[in-house]
Write an enzyme that holds these catalytic residues in place. Structure first.
Site, PDB file in Angstrom:
ATOM      1  N   GLU A 194      -1.846  13.128   2.420  1.00 45.90           N
ATOM      2  CA  GLU A 194      -2.433  14.234   3.174  1.00 45.90           C
ATOM      3  C   GLU A 194      -3.918  13.968   3.433  1.00 45.90           C
ATOM      4  O   GLU A 194      -4.434  14.282   4.513  1.00 45.90           O
ATOM      5  CB  GLU A 194      -2.228  15.530   2.405  1.00 45.90           C
ATOM      6  CG  GLU A 194      -0.757  15.927   2.297  1.00 45.90           C
ATOM      7  CD  GLU A 194      -0.516  17.100   1.380  1.00 45.90           C
ATOM      8  OE1 GLU A 194      -1.483  17.570   0.743  1.00 45.90           O
ATOM      9  OE2 GLU A 194       0.649  17.558   1.294  1.00 45.90           O
ATOM     10  N   TRP A 195      -4.598  13.377   2.452  1.00 48.37           N
ATOM     11  CA  TRP A 195      -6.021  13.075   2.637  1.00 48.37           C
ATOM     12  C   TRP A 195      -6.235  11.889   3.571  1.00 48.37           C
ATOM     13  O   TRP A 195      -7.241  11.847   4.279  1.00 48.37           O
ATOM     14  CB  TRP A 195      -6.690  12.839   1.284  1.00 48.37           C
ATOM     15  CG  TRP A 195      -7.056  14.110   0.579  1.00 48.37           C
ATOM     16  CD1 TRP A 195      -6.671  15.385   0.922  1.00 48.37           C
ATOM     17  CD2 TRP A 195      -7.882  14.243  -0.567  1.00 48.37           C
ATOM     18  NE1 TRP A 195      -7.192  16.289   0.046  1.00 48.37           N
ATOM     19  CE2 TRP A 195      -7.944  15.622  -0.881  1.00 48.37           C
ATOM     20  CE3 TRP A 195      -8.567  13.346  -1.379  1.00 48.37           C
ATOM     21  CZ2 TRP A 195      -8.675  16.117  -1.964  1.00 48.37           C
ATOM     22  CZ3 TRP A 195      -9.293  13.822  -2.459  1.00 48.37           C
ATOM     23  CH2 TRP A 195      -9.345  15.199  -2.746  1.00 48.37           C
ATOM     24  N   ARG A 236       0.859  -1.177   0.000  1.00 50.55           N
ATOM     25  CA  ARG A 236       0.000   0.000   0.000  1.00 50.55           C
ATOM     26  C   ARG A 236       0.902   1.237   0.000  1.00 50.55           C
ATOM     27  O   ARG A 236       1.963   1.250   0.631  1.00 50.55           O
ATOM     28  CB  ARG A 236      -0.913   0.030   1.220  1.00 50.55           C
ATOM     29  CG  ARG A 236      -1.939   1.172   1.128  1.00 50.55           C
ATOM     30  CD  ARG A 236      -2.825   1.286   2.345  1.00 50.55           C
ATOM     31  NE  ARG A 236      -3.754   2.402   2.180  1.00 50.55           N
ATOM     32  CZ  ARG A 236      -4.468   2.937   3.156  1.00 50.55           C
ATOM     33  NH1 ARG A 236      -4.363   2.452   4.390  1.00 50.55           N
ATOM     34  NH2 ARG A 236      -5.267   3.955   2.923  1.00 50.55           N
ATOM     35  N   HIS A 237       0.489   2.246  -0.729  1.00 50.08           N
ATOM     36  CA  HIS A 237       1.255   3.489  -0.776  1.00 50.08           C
ATOM     37  C   HIS A 237       1.415   4.092   0.616  1.00 50.08           C
ATOM     38  O   HIS A 237       0.681   3.757   1.561  1.00 50.08           O
ATOM     39  CB  HIS A 237       0.548   4.499  -1.692  1.00 50.08           C
ATOM     40  CG  HIS A 237      -0.853   4.814  -1.246  1.00 50.08           C
ATOM     41  ND1 HIS A 237      -1.138   5.691  -0.212  1.00 50.08           N
ATOM     42  CD2 HIS A 237      -2.058   4.360  -1.680  1.00 50.08           C
ATOM     43  CE1 HIS A 237      -2.438   5.767  -0.040  1.00 50.08           C
ATOM     44  NE2 HIS A 237      -3.028   4.961  -0.910  1.00 50.08           N
ATOM     45  N   GLY A 238       2.359   5.025   0.754  1.00 45.97           N
ATOM     46  CA  GLY A 238       2.540   5.733   2.011  1.00 45.97           C
ATOM     47  C   GLY A 238       1.356   6.632   2.329  1.00 45.97           C
ATOM     48  O   GLY A 238       0.522   6.925   1.458  1.00 45.97           O
ATOM     49  N   GLU A 239       1.310   7.075   3.561  1.00 37.61           N
ATOM     50  CA  GLU A 239       0.215   7.941   4.004  1.00 37.61           C
ATOM     51  C   GLU A 239       0.145   9.212   3.150  1.00 37.61           C
ATOM     52  O   GLU A 239       1.163   9.824   2.842  1.00 37.61           O
ATOM     53  CB  GLU A 239       0.434   8.347   5.463  1.00 37.61           C
ATOM     54  CG  GLU A 239      -0.657   9.265   6.011  1.00 37.61           C
ATOM     55  CD  GLU A 239      -0.274   9.904   7.320  1.00 37.61           C
ATOM     56  OE1 GLU A 239      -0.815   9.476   8.357  1.00 37.61           O
ATOM     57  OE2 GLU A 239       0.571  10.840   7.307  1.00 37.61           O
ATOM     58  N   GLU A 262      -7.125   2.400  -7.116  1.00 33.73           N
ATOM     59  CA  GLU A 262      -8.168   2.282  -6.095  1.00 33.73           C
ATOM     60  C   GLU A 262      -9.529   2.278  -6.784  1.00 33.73           C
ATOM     61  O   GLU A 262      -9.666   2.734  -7.931  1.00 33.73           O
ATOM     62  CB  GLU A 262      -8.053   3.460  -5.125  1.00 33.73           C
ATOM     63  CG  GLU A 262      -9.011   3.426  -3.950  1.00 33.73           C
ATOM     64  CD  GLU A 262      -8.817   2.230  -3.050  1.00 33.73           C
ATOM     65  OE1 GLU A 262      -9.274   1.133  -3.444  1.00 33.73           O
ATOM     66  OE2 GLU A 262      -8.236   2.377  -1.955  1.00 33.73           O
TER      67      GLU A 262
END
Length: 209
Positions: A14-15, A9-12, A83
């Site tokens: 801002e959203w 999964r991608h990194g965190e 997604e």
């Protein structure tokens, strides 16, 4: 003939930090997300693999690009790894979605795989695209290890598919940012091997102490 997929999964973003539904809209990685991507890159720099693929959405490409900078692989983008498209709900928090589109959000929250969000898509439509993509990559890279950067909703759908968990059942598992998940593809069947490994993020926690 088995292909080992390391699905990340991608990194965190801002959203993510704000609790906004992203879907096909783009939100850049947060400062924490950049650190998470670098931790993935450091781990993958010690693990041989044949190819690096990514969803074409910015948050996944940004994560994959930081991996590629350490490992030397080209980032190969594929829209099938996106997604799920959330249509009219994209960009909203869950509270906002419930206020602005109460019937749509209620139907989405029920989790039925075939529910199509207005201007978006169903979970089953997105899952089918992802399975087709992984089958194609397995044929392209037989008996190899392949790294794929994708998204939380899609990873959740893949896990439910493999373990035969109903899509509308409560989610009794976490899908963490920068999580490491191994799925093996053997004779057309996908098997979950490792889920939710974030051991590479421990160094980040130590840095903050």
């Amino acid at each position: 003939m088995t292909t080992e997929f390391i699905l990340l999964r991608h990194g965190e973003t801002e959203w993510n930090a704000l609790g906004r539904l992203q879907g096909h809209l783009n939100s850049m990685l947060s400062r924490e997300g950049l650190r998470q991507a670098d931790a993935l890159a450091a781990r993958l720099a010690t693990l041989p693999f044949q190819a690096l693929y990514s969803s074409d959405l910015d948050r996944a490409v940004q994560t994959a690009s930081r991996i590629a900078a350490r490992t030397g692989h080209d980032v190969q983008r594929d829209a099938r790894l996106r997604e799920r498209g959330l249509g009219v709900l994209e960009g909203l928090t869950r509270a906002e979605a419930g206020q602005r589109h109460p019937e749509v959000f209620a139907a989405y929250a029920e989790g039925h795989a075939d529910y199509v969000v207005p201007e978006g898509e169903s979970a089953s439509q997105r899952l089918l695209l992802a399975l087709q993509c992984l089958e194609d990559l397995g044929a392209r890279h037989p008996q190899a290890r392949v790294v794929v950067v994708t998204h939380g909703g899609l990873l959740s759908a893949l896990l439910r598919h493999c373990l035969r968990i109903p899509s509308h059942g409560p989610r009794a598992f976490s899908v963490l940012n920068a999580g490491w998940n191994q799925f093996d593809l053997h004779e057309g069947a996908l098997r979950m091997v490792t889920w939710g490994d974030v051991s590479h993020l421990r160094a980040l926690s130590l840095d903050d102490t």
